[in-house]
Design a protein around this motif. Structure first.
Motif, PDB file in Angstrom:
ATOM      1  N   THR A 144      24.915  42.433  44.543  1.00 18.37           N
ATOM      2  CA  THR A 144      24.529  43.831  44.463  1.00 18.37           C
ATOM      3  C   THR A 144      25.657  44.653  43.863  1.00 18.37           C
ATOM      4  N   VAL A 145      25.324  45.882  43.487  1.00 21.22           N
ATOM      5  CA  VAL A 145      26.311  46.844  43.004  1.00 21.22           C
ATOM      6  C   VAL A 145      26.954  47.502  44.219  1.00 21.22           C
ATOM      7  N   THR A 146      28.259  47.506  44.291  1.00 21.56           N
ATOM      8  CA  THR A 146      28.980  48.023  45.446  1.00 21.56           C
ATOM      9  C   THR A 146      29.849  49.206  45.041  1.00 21.56           C
ATOM     10  N   LEU A 147      30.515  49.776  46.029  1.00 16.66           N
ATOM     11  CA  LEU A 147      31.450  50.863  45.765  1.00 16.66           C
ATOM     12  C   LEU A 147      32.617  50.399  44.896  1.00 16.66           C
ATOM     13  N   GLN A 148      32.952  49.121  44.950  1.00 18.21           N
ATOM     14  CA  GLN A 148      33.983  48.599  44.064  1.00 18.21           C
ATOM     15  C   GLN A 148      33.575  48.750  42.604  1.00 18.21           C
ATOM     16  N   ASP A 149      32.330  48.418  42.285  1.00 17.46           N
ATOM     17  CA  ASP A 149      31.846  48.555  40.913  1.00 17.46           C
ATOM     18  C   ASP A 149      31.769  50.019  40.504  1.00 17.46           C
ATOM     19  N   MET A 150      31.417  50.880  41.441  1.00 16.87           N
ATOM     20  CA  MET A 150      31.375  52.303  41.141  1.00 16.87           C
ATOM     21  C   MET A 150      32.763  52.818  40.748  1.00 16.87           C
TER      22      MET A 150
ATOM     23  N   VAL B 279      27.936  32.078  37.286  1.00 21.65           N
ATOM     24  CA  VAL B 279      28.157  33.491  37.576  1.00 21.65           C
ATOM     25  C   VAL B 279      29.648  33.784  37.577  1.00 21.65           C
ATOM     26  N   GLU B 280      30.016  34.924  37.021  1.00 23.04           N
ATOM     27  CA  GLU B 280      31.408  35.402  37.099  1.00 23.04           C
ATOM     28  C   GLU B 280      31.525  36.236  38.374  1.00 23.04           C
ATOM     29  N   TRP B 281      32.084  35.638  39.420  1.00 24.94           N
ATOM     30  CA  TRP B 281      32.075  36.295  40.725  1.00 24.94           C
ATOM     31  C   TRP B 281      33.103  37.426  40.811  1.00 24.94           C
ATOM     32  N   GLU B 282      34.241  37.281  40.197  1.00 25.04           N
ATOM     33  CA  GLU B 282      35.296  38.286  40.294  1.00 25.04           C
ATOM     34  C   GLU B 282      35.687  38.733  38.882  1.00 25.04           C
ATOM     35  N   PRO B 283      34.878  39.551  38.239  1.00 25.09           N
ATOM     36  CA  PRO B 283      35.176  39.946  36.852  1.00 25.09           C
ATOM     37  C   PRO B 283      36.396  40.841  36.720  1.00 25.09           C
ATOM     38  N   TYR B 284      36.791  41.524  37.797  1.00 23.85           N
ATOM     39  CA  TYR B 284      37.948  42.420  37.721  1.00 23.85           C
ATOM     40  C   TYR B 284      39.251  41.699  38.024  1.00 23.85           C
ATOM     41  N   GLY B 285      39.175  40.387  38.163  1.00 20.53           N
ATOM     42  CA  GLY B 285      40.366  39.608  38.433  1.00 20.53           C
ATOM     43  C   GLY B 285      40.463  39.204  39.889  1.00 20.53           C
ATOM     44  N   PRO B 286      41.312  38.213  40.205  1.00 21.09           N
ATOM     45  CA  PRO B 286      41.504  37.815  41.600  1.00 21.09           C
ATOM     46  C   PRO B 286      42.166  38.918  42.409  1.00 21.09           C
ATOM     47  N   ARG B 287      42.143  38.773  43.713  1.00 24.00           N
ATOM     48  CA  ARG B 287      42.679  39.817  44.595  1.00 24.00           C
ATOM     49  C   ARG B 287      44.163  40.053  44.348  1.00 24.00           C
ATOM     50  N   SER B 288      44.866  39.018  43.937  1.00 24.08           N
ATOM     51  CA  SER B 288      46.301  39.189  43.694  1.00 24.08           C
ATOM     52  C   SER B 288      46.591  39.969  42.417  1.00 24.08           C
ATOM     53  N   ALA B 289      45.643  39.969  41.467  1.00 21.85           N
ATOM     54  CA  ALA B 289      45.845  40.686  40.196  1.00 21.85           C
ATOM     55  C   ALA B 289      44.601  41.509  39.875  1.00 21.85           C
ATOM     56  N   LEU B 290      44.116  42.254  40.843  1.00 20.75           N
ATOM     57  CA  LEU B 290      42.880  43.009  40.682  1.00 20.75           C
ATOM     58  C   LEU B 290      43.101  44.181  39.730  1.00 20.75           C
ATOM     59  N   GLY B 291      42.188  44.350  38.775  1.00 14.75           N
ATOM     60  CA  GLY B 291      42.255  45.457  37.843  1.00 14.75           C
ATOM     61  C   GLY B 291      43.299  45.324  36.766  1.00 14.75           C
TER      62      GLY B 291
END
Length: 807
Positions: A240-246, A458-470
């Motif tokens: 689903t679309v979450t606040l993270q995607d927003m 599926v690309e589960w973490e498109p914004y990068g892993p938690r260690s290098a998010l964004g």
């Protein structure tokens, strides 16, 4: 007091359902389990339960080690399908939990609440709430699909396509671009008034450029949306679309006041004139009657009257034009609905005080959820969908290969020296290829692809892993995208005027790279809340109607700010696989029906008849090019075969009788697999060869093989007559292993034959008499040896010699 079903015809359905409800309440209070009730139950749905649900209620409960009563043993205080506290009967929630039960070591929850602790999969002090009760299932809904609500499912596009075989076209997209310089150009003087609203990153993004969207791909994705869970139900699990995607895509603020005001349209023209100095004129027909129009102004009227701010205008006038510009942009990109090309009045009313800091991110996500809730049940020719579709499109492109366009180029991003005007994650899709082609054919293709999408695709973490998010490698990300990362995991209501939708990240923790609970904590999305609508609901004071949800959202934000830095468990493949098994058993992920019925494998295939079936006929006519129906059929059949084989290994008895039955089972399964391969294009004949006995030792089999190979050198083709003497009935359970001849052989099967060397050579016929004599001599000698051995084993008589010795 034992539960008794009301007699049919004795009262109205509502009265009988009320009787069932009263009996359950009495039993619940009488068992003393009310004190162990962890959460408030869902609103009870009046009606009758299915026979499966009633059987699960009346079935005797099994004790779970560590406290509680449940459907499965749950070590360490967990309960599978029951409630701790000594209850000997299961209530309506416990009856429903039988389908959700799973072993929960260490006090886990398996469809109920354990007596020894809470679920270790979620960092909360409170145990997860109970799963939903078995509702009054409609005749079409299987009891296994406990995640689906009949209220939505009977009108859902996925149900109508998969079960009713109805055909629909793609939805119309009610979303507009806001980057046209000819209609409403952006003025740099607006920046100082837009920045306090928190909309500057978003306004700068959409006024610069917006990518083109694909209506066929969006519709294929909307078909998977479920209002019960606010998520897309795919074979990959829930997404689903979450606040993270927003935050990452649109950079809209989450913290702030929920956008919930009075949407009354009384004297809206006068109020609009007081606010911006102009208002649309009333429309009068030829008869002199005033036409009823939507409360608001058309986009054309806005661009004609407020296109450019005059040079040398004062601050108040610039602020007025900035207000109209924001109204124009958000109604075209964030909050468009199916009312046409009109900017609704209540969105301008929310901009009365430009200093008010609204939670635009939560409001936009709530509006998107509500549009998806309604669009997944729209089936007319004019069916459409609105909301922030730019968010939905980029979210889909980042994760799914279905309908993903090609990135052509990146236009230079001018941030004017302001960090808040830097690009968001949407800049990854700056200039993309436009959709072209037949939208109906593309819609069928995308539906086919979504039907067979697997988690590995599926690309589960498109914004990068938690260690290098964004961490964007090609540009510097806008700081507003990561500023509110601590609010992404909130369990909270999202409020947008009349719409209240729940944000439930616990259902999609895999998207965050975290441990996925199984089953996720259940939250009722409420049919009542989904019933509120701007047009159908007469009440318009939404701030008082949703007062409870507004307070809860503010409270959740404060809680998350205090709990910043909380540690969550990382993703586990085993836990996610367990969740997938549970999820696929409790929902519908397949829309396209199977190509064939599964009874087709029970009989030999007649390909001329198969060619007349509906699937093959549509393929020949060019109206069915999807491979999903065939894959769905093969997938289901393979699962069925695997279950049958595992069951057969445990169910067949030992001994000769069990071996014979198992041999017949393997033979039937082999026939089905061969027919399955023939359906996929093979043309293998259905040949059944005799099998060797499993009870024979390897040495015995080797000796038999050596003797057979030696004997074949002298054998001739007339041994076929001798084989007829060994024909037996396949239904005889006492048939020794290794001997099998089918009586009624199909015309499509060849008679089993043994391999013979030198079958048609003249030497074979010349050696035939000698071979027969040698074989007959070997048989006589073996019989004499056996006879002599048997005579030697006879014990001697008392007081004398044996007859053989006397002779």
């Amino acid at each position: 007091m034992a539960w008794r079903a009301p007699v049919r015809g004795s009262a109205t359905p509502r009265a009988r359902a009320r009787h069932v409800y009263v009996q359950r309440r009495r039993r619940w209070r009488g068992t003393g389990a009310a004190q162990a009730r962890p959460t408030r139950p869902r609103p009870f749905s009046l009606g009758f339960q299915t026979r499966e649900a009633q059987a699960s209620r009346e079935a005797p409960a099994r004790e779970a080690p560590g406290g509680g009563v449940g459907g499965v043993a749950a070590p360490g205080g967990g309960v599978g399908g029951g409630v701790a506290g000594g209850s000997r009967r299961r209530g309506r929630h416990q009856a429903a939990a039988s389908a959700w039960a799973w072993a929960a070591p260490g006090g886990g929850v398996g469809g109920g609440v354990g007596g020894g602790g809470c679920c270790p999969l979620w960092p909360s002090s409170n145990p997860p709430s109970l799963p939903p009760p078995i509702r009054d299932l409609a005749p079409h809904l299987s009891p296994r699909m406990s995640l689906l609500e009949p209220h939505y499912d009977t009108r859902h596009r996925a149900y109508l396509m998969s079960e009713k075989k109805q055909v629909f076209g793609p939805l119309r997209l009610r979303c507009h671009e806001a980057s046209s310089l000819q209609k409403m150009p952006y003025d740099e003087r607006y920046t100082e008034y837009i920045e306090p609203l928190g909309l500057l990153p978003f306004i700068h993004m959409v006024t610069r450029r917006t990518p083109s969207m694909n209506p066929s791909a969006i519709t294929a994705l909307v078909d998977r949306w479920r209002p019960e869970t606010h998520s897309f139900h795919l074979r990959t699990g829930e997404m689903t679309v979450t606040l993270q995607d927003m935050s990452m895509i649109l950079a809209l603020p989450i913290e702030g006041k929920p956008l919930c005001i009075d949407t009354s349209c009384e004297d809206w023209r006068g109020k609009m004139f007081d606010l911006i100095g102009k208002a649309p004129d009333e429309i009068i027909n030829k008869r002199g009657e005033k036409l009823r129009v939507s409360a608001g102004a058309t986009f054309t009227w806005i661009s004609e009257n407020f296109k450019t701010c005059p040079e040398g205008a004062g601050r108040d006038l610039v602020k007025l034009y900035a207000r109209v510009y924001v109204w124009y942009v958000i109604t075209r990109t964030l909050f468009p609905d199916c009312s046409g090309n009109t900017a609704q009045w209540h969105w301008l009313k929310a901009l009365t005080k430009m200093e008010t800091k609204w939670s635009w991110g939560s409001a936009a996500l709530a509006f998107l959820y509500r549009q998806l809730d309604e669009a997944c049940c729209r089936i007319g020719k004019e069916a459409c969908i609105g909301g922030p579709l730019i968010l939905l499109s980029i979210w889909s492109w980042e994760r799914f290969p279905v309908g993903r366009p090609r990135v052509l180029d990146y236009k230079k991003y001018n941030d004017h020296g302001n960090p808040l005007r830097r690009p968001t994650w949407a800049y990854q899709w700056d200039i993309v290829s436009e959709f072209s082609g037949d939208p109906i054919a593309a819609y069928q293709t995308y539906t086919n692809e979504f039907d067979n999408l697997t988690p590995e695709q599926v690309e589960w973490e498109p914004y990068g892993p938690r260690s290098a998010l964004g961490n964007a490698s090609t540009f510097t990300l806008n700081p507003a995208c990561m500023a509110e990362a601590h609010l992404w995991y909130m369990h909270c209501p999202l409020v947008c005027m009349w719409a209240v939708e729940h944000h439930m990240p616990q259902r999609v923790m895999r998207q965050f790279g975290l441990l996925q609970p199984c089953p996720p904590e259940w939250k009722d999305t409420s049919i009542v809340l989904h019933g509120f609508d701007r047009r159908r609901t007469k009440k318009t004071d939404w701030h008082n109607i949703h007062k409870k949800h507004v307070k809860k959202f503010v409270m959740r934000v404060e809680e998350q700010k205090k709990a910043k830095g909380i540690q969550y468990e990382e993703h586990s493949e085993d836990a996610f696989n367990q969740y997938l098994r549970w999820f696929l058993d409790n929902t519908r992920v397949q829309i396209l029906p199977d190509a064939y019925g599964h009874e087709i494998l029970e009989e030999p295939l007649i390909f001329d008849d198969i060619a007349t079936l509906k699937y093959n006929k549509l393929v020949r006519e060019g109206r069915q090019t999807s491979f999903a129906p065939m894959l769905n059929f093969v997938r289901t059949e393979i699962q069925k075969q695997a279950v049958e084989h595992e069951t057969a290994l445990e169910s067949f008895p030992h001994g000769e009788k069990g071996e014979s039955s198992f041999r017949e089972f393997v033979k039937r399964q082999g026939q089905k697999l061969r027919r399955l391969s023939n359906l996929l294009g093979c043309r293998d004949p259905e040949i059944m060869t005799p099998s060797q006995s499993r009870s024979a030792s390897p040495s015995d089999q080797d000796d038999a093989n050596n003797s057979n190979s030696t004997a074949r050198e002298d054998e001739v083709s007339d041994e076929a007559d001798e084989d007829d003497e060994h024909e037996v009935d396949e239904d005889d359970e006492d048939v020794p292993l290794g001997k099998y001849v089918k009586k009624n052989r199909s015309a499509y099967k060849l008679k089993p034959r043994k391999e013979r060397q030198d079958r048609y050579t003249p030497d074979a016929y010349a050696k035939a008499p000698a071979a027969r004599k040698a074989r007959k001599k070997a048989v006589i000698e073996s019989d004499e040896e056996e006879h002599m051995e048997a005579r030697q084993k006879i014990p001697p008589r008392r007081g004398g010699k044996t007859k053989r010795a006397r002779n």
